[in-house]
Write a protein that holds these residues in place. Sequence first.
Motif, PDB file in Angstrom:
ATOM      1  N   CYS A  75      44.900  49.337  52.492  1.00  0.00           N
ATOM      2  CA  CYS A  75      44.776  47.991  51.923  1.00  0.00           C
ATOM      3  C   CYS A  75      44.727  46.925  53.009  1.00  0.00           C
ATOM      4  O   CYS A  75      44.258  45.801  52.762  1.00  0.00           O
ATOM      5  N   PHE A  76      45.194  47.260  54.209  1.00  0.00           N
ATOM      6  CA  PHE A  76      45.240  46.282  55.298  1.00  0.00           C
ATOM      7  C   PHE A  76      44.381  46.670  56.499  1.00  0.00           C
ATOM      8  O   PHE A  76      44.092  45.827  57.340  1.00  0.00           O
ATOM      9  N   THR A  77      43.980  47.926  56.581  1.00  0.00           N
ATOM     10  CA  THR A  77      43.220  48.381  57.754  1.00  0.00           C
ATOM     11  C   THR A  77      41.728  48.535  57.484  1.00  0.00           C
ATOM     12  O   THR A  77      40.917  48.393  58.395  1.00  0.00           O
ATOM     13  N   VAL A  78      41.351  48.855  56.233  1.00  0.00           N
ATOM     14  CA  VAL A  78      39.927  48.984  55.897  1.00  0.00           C
ATOM     15  C   VAL A  78      39.388  47.591  55.557  1.00  0.00           C
ATOM     16  O   VAL A  78      39.882  46.946  54.623  1.00  0.00           O
ATOM     17  N   ARG A 110      40.680  45.254  52.647  1.00  0.00           N
ATOM     18  CA  ARG A 110      41.566  44.170  53.083  1.00  0.00           C
ATOM     19  C   ARG A 110      41.106  42.826  52.537  1.00  0.00           C
ATOM     20  O   ARG A 110      41.914  42.029  52.059  1.00  0.00           O
ATOM     21  N   ARG A 111      39.789  42.572  52.568  1.00  0.00           N
ATOM     22  CA  ARG A 111      39.282  41.302  52.039  1.00  0.00           C
ATOM     23  C   ARG A 111      39.548  41.188  50.544  1.00  0.00           C
ATOM     24  O   ARG A 111      39.946  40.121  50.053  1.00  0.00           O
ATOM     25  N   ALA A 112      39.312  42.277  49.807  1.00  0.00           N
ATOM     26  CA  ALA A 112      39.578  42.255  48.370  1.00  0.00           C
ATOM     27  C   ALA A 112      41.071  42.064  48.099  1.00  0.00           C
ATOM     28  O   ALA A 112      41.469  41.323  47.180  1.00  0.00           O
ATOM     29  N   ASN A 113      41.897  42.716  48.910  1.00  0.00           N
ATOM     30  CA  ASN A 113      43.348  42.599  48.747  1.00  0.00           C
ATOM     31  C   ASN A 113      43.816  41.174  49.010  1.00  0.00           C
ATOM     32  O   ASN A 113      44.594  40.612  48.234  1.00  0.00           O
ATOM     33  N   TYR A 114      43.317  40.566  50.087  1.00  0.00           N
ATOM     34  CA  TYR A 114      43.711  39.199  50.409  1.00  0.00           C
ATOM     35  C   TYR A 114      43.245  38.217  49.336  1.00  0.00           C
ATOM     36  O   TYR A 114      43.975  37.299  48.952  1.00  0.00           O
ATOM     37  N   GLY A 115      42.017  38.436  48.854  1.00  0.00           N
ATOM     38  CA  GLY A 115      41.510  37.537  47.817  1.00  0.00           C
ATOM     39  C   GLY A 115      42.323  37.616  46.540  1.00  0.00           C
ATOM     40  O   GLY A 115      42.738  36.590  45.984  1.00  0.00           O
ATOM     41  N   ALA A 116      42.570  38.842  46.079  1.00  0.00           N
ATOM     42  CA  ALA A 116      43.342  39.019  44.843  1.00  0.00           C
ATOM     43  C   ALA A 116      44.779  38.533  45.017  1.00  0.00           C
ATOM     44  O   ALA A 116      45.337  37.873  44.128  1.00  0.00           O
ATOM     45  N   SER A 117      45.380  38.840  46.158  1.00  0.00           N
ATOM     46  CA  SER A 117      46.767  38.433  46.394  1.00  0.00           C
ATOM     47  C   SER A 117      46.898  36.922  46.461  1.00  0.00           C
ATOM     48  O   SER A 117      47.845  36.344  45.911  1.00  0.00           O
ATOM     49  N   THR A 118      45.944  36.274  47.124  1.00  0.00           N
ATOM     50  CA  THR A 118      46.003  34.825  47.245  1.00  0.00           C
ATOM     51  C   THR A 118      45.925  34.150  45.888  1.00  0.00           C
ATOM     52  O   THR A 118      46.686  33.219  45.589  1.00  0.00           O
ATOM     53  N   VAL A 119      45.010  34.637  45.045  1.00  0.00           N
ATOM     54  CA  VAL A 119      44.864  34.049  43.714  1.00  0.00           C
ATOM     55  C   VAL A 119      46.138  34.229  42.893  1.00  0.00           C
ATOM     56  O   VAL A 119      46.642  33.287  42.264  1.00  0.00           O
ATOM     57  N   MET A 120      46.696  35.435  42.901  1.00  0.00           N
ATOM     58  CA  MET A 120      47.872  35.703  42.071  1.00  0.00           C
ATOM     59  C   MET A 120      49.107  34.978  42.596  1.00  0.00           C
ATOM     60  O   MET A 120      49.919  34.466  41.811  1.00  0.00           O
TER      61      MET A 120
END
Length: 222
Positions: free
Chosen positions: A121-124, A128-138
């Motif tokens: 979730c942080f190295t690929v 990582r971009r999808a994770n950051y985007g979703a996390s930021t929104v939530m």
Amino acid sequence: MAPARIRGALVMFWQLWVVAGIFLGLCANVIVKDTGDIAWRLELGSAFIPALILGVGVFFCPESPRWLMKHGKHTQGFQSMCRLRAHPIIAARDFYYSWVIYQEELQETCGAGYFSRLRDCFTVPRIRRANYGASTVMIAQQLCGINIISFYSSSIFTKVGYTTIEALYASLGYGAVQVLATIPTLFLIDTKGRRTLTLAVRLPLYYLLFIGRRTGSISVLG
């Protein structure tokens, strides 16, 4: 599991029922306002009604076809897919498609464990971009303060000078506005897009909070 053409609308149905639940909770507060000292008990107890309906309804929901597939229960998985699709042919197509994707994922992960996949979730980069985007929104959604207003709206209205009864009705109006404002997004999100709707809502709020505040045009917020 959601068809792409209505995926956004289904997400907004989730939001619609969230605000509808808040509105019904505010309705319960108004209904029991004249019951005296047991009012707070009735307010809390009213939440048991939808919880009971949900608990009963869960027994009639099919298991996830993907979960059944992963546990080797292919027959049950296909039956579950048939309940989620309009025709057995469509169910067979989607079930086979899910199976192919699952097999590809098994080959890609090569037996990687939970922590290895969590590291991805942080190295690929694309994950990582999808994770950051979703996390930021939530995270931003929770930190913007809307839950505080929803939970303590009556107290907030009381603090600014409303009577207790007036605060209850003002909170009811706040809940109704949330429901009414959510309904148009059901028809717009799959045509206008999430980004457009987010900007349409956020930009006026930013104006009110920052530009309008400095110019004095909305001194009422003070």
